[in-house]
Design a protein around this motif. Structure first.
Motif: not given
Ligand code: ADP
Ligand code: MG
Length: 144
Positions: A135, A5, A137
């Motif tokens: 973000t 991540s 991931t």
């Protein structure tokens, strides 16, 4: 299951991330991109196409065709967007399975896919944190 991540703070950094990760992928890879509108899925693909020798400015989400094929890259790529193809009949007409294992397949709105994923599918999740922060991931398994 291993999961990576990272946070990016600009579209360029998201493109660079795709470029760095692209070494891990081949024509037998399927990438399931999951994340809301504007979360950076197409931006990521732009970085990937650039890394494979393509003209990244031409990358657009496939709107009516639903699948765009990129034949002139180092690895032939198929880009699908399921935003407007939610139902199984709509998805069947795409013929996406034909490309699994034969091209690097990148699917936006992958959580809408009702078919089976190849075992080698990787899921990349995009989360909108703030104006320029996302973000991202990566997980080496199909979307659950
Ligand atoms: P999606 O395909 O998920 O709908 P796009 O990649 O088309 O998203 O759009 C993302 C939008 O967010 C673009 O306008 C881009 O400039 C902007 N943006 C801002 N910060 C970032 C970031 N860190 N990563 C990716 N896109 C970003
Ligand atoms: Mg998009």
């Amino acid at each position: 299951m291993t999961q990576t991540s990272l946070e990016t703070t600009s579209p360029a950094k998201t493109r660079n991330l795709a470029q760095r990760w692209s070494d891990d992928w081949s024509r037998s890879t399927t990438l399931a991109l999951v994340g809301e509108l504007g979360s950076g899925k197409t931006t990521f693909l732009r970085g990937l196409v650039g890394a494979l020798g393509g003209a990244d400015r031409h990358v657009r989400s496939p709107s009516y065709t639903l699948i765009n094929l990129y034949d002139d890259l180092e690895i032939p790529l198929a880009h699908a967007d399921l935003y407007r193809a939610e139902s199984p009949p709509q998805q069947r007409t795409l013929g996406l399975e034909e490309y699994f294992g034969r091209r690097l397949v990148v699917v936006e709105w992958a959580d809408r896919w009702t078919g089976r994923w190849p075992q080698t599918t990787e899921t990349i999740r995009f989360e909108h944190q703030s104006q320029d922060t996302r973000t991202i991931t990566r997980r080496k398994e199909p979307p659950s």
